[in-house]
Design an enzyme around this catalytic site. Structure first.
Site, PDB file in Angstrom:
ATOM      1  N   HIS A 331     -29.448  14.077 142.059  1.00 10.77           N
ATOM      2  CA  HIS A 331     -29.854  15.410 141.614  1.00 10.77           C
ATOM      3  C   HIS A 331     -31.355  15.407 141.363  1.00 10.77           C
ATOM      4  O   HIS A 331     -31.932  14.370 141.017  1.00 10.77           O
ATOM      5  CB  HIS A 331     -29.101  15.798 140.331  1.00 10.77           C
ATOM      6  CG  HIS A 331     -29.266  17.230 139.963  1.00 10.77           C
ATOM      7  ND1 HIS A 331     -30.281  17.670 139.149  1.00 10.77           N
ATOM      8  CD2 HIS A 331     -28.549  18.335 140.304  1.00 10.77           C
ATOM      9  CE1 HIS A 331     -30.189  18.982 139.003  1.00 10.77           C
ATOM     10  NE2 HIS A 331     -29.150  19.412 139.695  1.00 10.77           N
ATOM     11  N   ASP A 390     -21.536  19.287 142.580  1.00  8.91           N
ATOM     12  CA  ASP A 390     -21.108  19.667 143.919  1.00  8.91           C
ATOM     13  C   ASP A 390     -20.153  18.648 144.531  1.00  8.91           C
ATOM     14  O   ASP A 390     -19.365  18.977 145.419  1.00  8.91           O
ATOM     15  CB  ASP A 390     -22.322  19.830 144.844  1.00  8.91           C
ATOM     16  CG  ASP A 390     -23.190  21.008 144.452  1.00  8.91           C
ATOM     17  OD1 ASP A 390     -22.621  22.066 144.164  1.00  8.91           O
ATOM     18  OD2 ASP A 390     -24.418  20.864 144.420  1.00  8.91           O
TER      19      ASP A 390
END
Length: 453
Positions: A331, A390
């Site tokens: 991320h 995700d």
């Protein structure tokens, strides 16, 4: 355009692209020479401060003796840890409406305030007469984000106060768009599924007594049926995708377009256009596609060495899309862990048990554990790598039988709450247009007459 003209046109474009690449290319070294932070981030990935916000906060590091030490990620909504909010709502009620109230108004609602807010959203969950037929069903597309964006912009035509920038009018517009976003997405899918895939068409009207998550499943499924756990897991997904720190691409877009004085519909359409990018809201689709590739090439899903070998080939650009990425891992901000993934995993496991998908869940868990080791071995990284939200959201949507085309729209159904909160905060506090600076590195030239070029 006849075939010969099309061929000429494509050749013309091809030559022009070659010219663009030659004239627009900027040496990477110049960015460092002029102190320009590419992507508004420094070499360590830290974002450039562009504003202040009360709405949310992200923490991925702690300062110890003047040094940044990676820590488990934390995400706060209006001062409350999102993990606490999820734990609070998973007990006996749905959270979308409660957390939307928190983000918009800065406080947790009382039972009376929540009931009133729930009623307002339910009453706003209507579209103009014949809008579904005349707008959503015209020119259906597999790209539902574009379809929804078109619908949002068209709704502006039905608003007599579309350009009114007063806070009461903007808030009213935001609440209406939050309410109808699930309808725009689900109906858009049904139109595409009917006209492009020749499947049956059904349009279910939302139930004013049900939560947002329940209505999404009701409108999506032919029989309107869903289990309580399915609705609770989708509700949790919506809460976790609702807001993220203010610095993400689509929220920054919301701030930029709001600062220009544009109307709410144009602001949300711009945010939608940002979110649809595969580097932003479309990431969970890539996870699902990658996992399908993994399943087809790994014979024994319980063999960790076989899984590790595939991941190594993936990072070496030998598998899947040959881009060297393990989708769902890493991320821009978080290092050791993404708090959304941590809390969401509990729901994922429960749903996997109900759906008899524990073998899939075990495969996901193995990849979550092994991928950081493979990436650390193969890549020079400045911070830790962990699963992001995700990684699991696509798996959840597949277990909920949500079609791939709706993955990013569901993200938008949640994130429009955060966009609305940031739009309002921008209008309350700032009266200057956001206008960053670009350093020009062009050479000055003298005009040359046509005959001499």
């Amino acid at each position: 355009m006849v075939r010969q003209e099309k061929k000429k046109f494509k050749e013309y474009i091809k030559n022009c692209v070659k010219t663009c690449k030659e004239t627009d290319r900027i040496s990477v070294g110049l960015y460092e020479e002029y102190g320009v932070k590419r992507g508004l981030r420094d070499k360590n990935g830290n974002g450039v401060l562009a504003g202040l916000t009360h709405i949310s906060k992200i923490e991925a590091f702690q300062m110890e003796n003047g040094k940044k030490i990676p820590c488990d990620g934390q995400l706060w909504y209006r001062g409350y840890p999102v993990t606490d909010l999820i734990e609070g709502i998973r007990k006996d009620h749905f959270g979308f409406e409660e957390v939307a109230y928190l983000l918009l108004f800065g406080k947790l609602p009382t039972e009376e305030e929540l009931q009133e807010f729930f009623y307002i959203l339910a009453q706003s969950r209507t579209l103009p007469t014949n809008f579904t037929r005349d707008v959503i069903m015209k020119a259906p597309s597999s790209d539902l984000m574009n379809s929804i964006t078109r619908s949002v912009l068209t709704l502006a035509s039905y608003d007599e106060k579309v350009s009114n920038q007063s806070l009461d009018n903007v808030l009213e517009q935001c609440l209406k768009l939050i309410s109808v976003m699930p309808m725009l997405g689900v109906y858009g899918y049904h139109a595409y599924n009917h006209y492009e895939r020749d499947d049956s068409l059904y349009i279910h009207r939302p139930d004013e007594n049900l939560s947002t998550a329940e209505n999404i499943l009701l409108m999506l499924r032919p029989d309107k049926a869903y289990t309580p756990l399915e609705a609770k897991v989708l509700d949790a997904a919506l809460v976790l995708h609702m807001e993220h720190g203010g610095g993400n691409n689509s929220t920054f877009t919301t701030r930029v377009v709001s600062s220009a004085g544009s109307d709410t519909y144009s602001v949300m359409a711009a945010a939608m256009s940002s979110l649809k990018g595969p580097k932003h809201g479309g990431a969970n689709i890539k996870v699902v596609e990658m996992m399908n590739d993994i399943r087809s090439k790994i014979k024994d899903w319980e063999d960790e060495e076989e899984i590790r070998s595939y991941l190594e080939r993936l990072v070496d650009k030998q598998e899947f899309d040959k881009k060297g990425l393990i989708y769902g891992m890493g991320h821009a901000v978080y290092s050791l862990s993404d708090p959304r993934a941590r809390v969401f995993k509990k729901f994922v496991e429960s749903l996997a048990m109900e759906k008899d998908r524990m073998q899939d869940y075990a495969l996901y868990s193995a990849i979550e554990r092994l991928a950081p080791e493979v990436i650390a071995k193969k890549r020079k990284i400045y911070k830790g790598v962990s699963a992001n939200v995700d990684f699991y959201s696509g798996f959840v949507y597949s277990m909920l039988d949500i079609p791939l085309e709706l993955y990013t729209p569901i993200f938008a159904m949640a994130r429009i709450v955060g966009w609305s909160a940031h739009r309002i905060e921008e209008l309350v506090n700032v009266d200057k247009i956001i206008r960053p600076a670009y350093k020009s590195i062009m050479d000055e030239k003298e005009y040359v007459d046509m005959a001499e070029r």
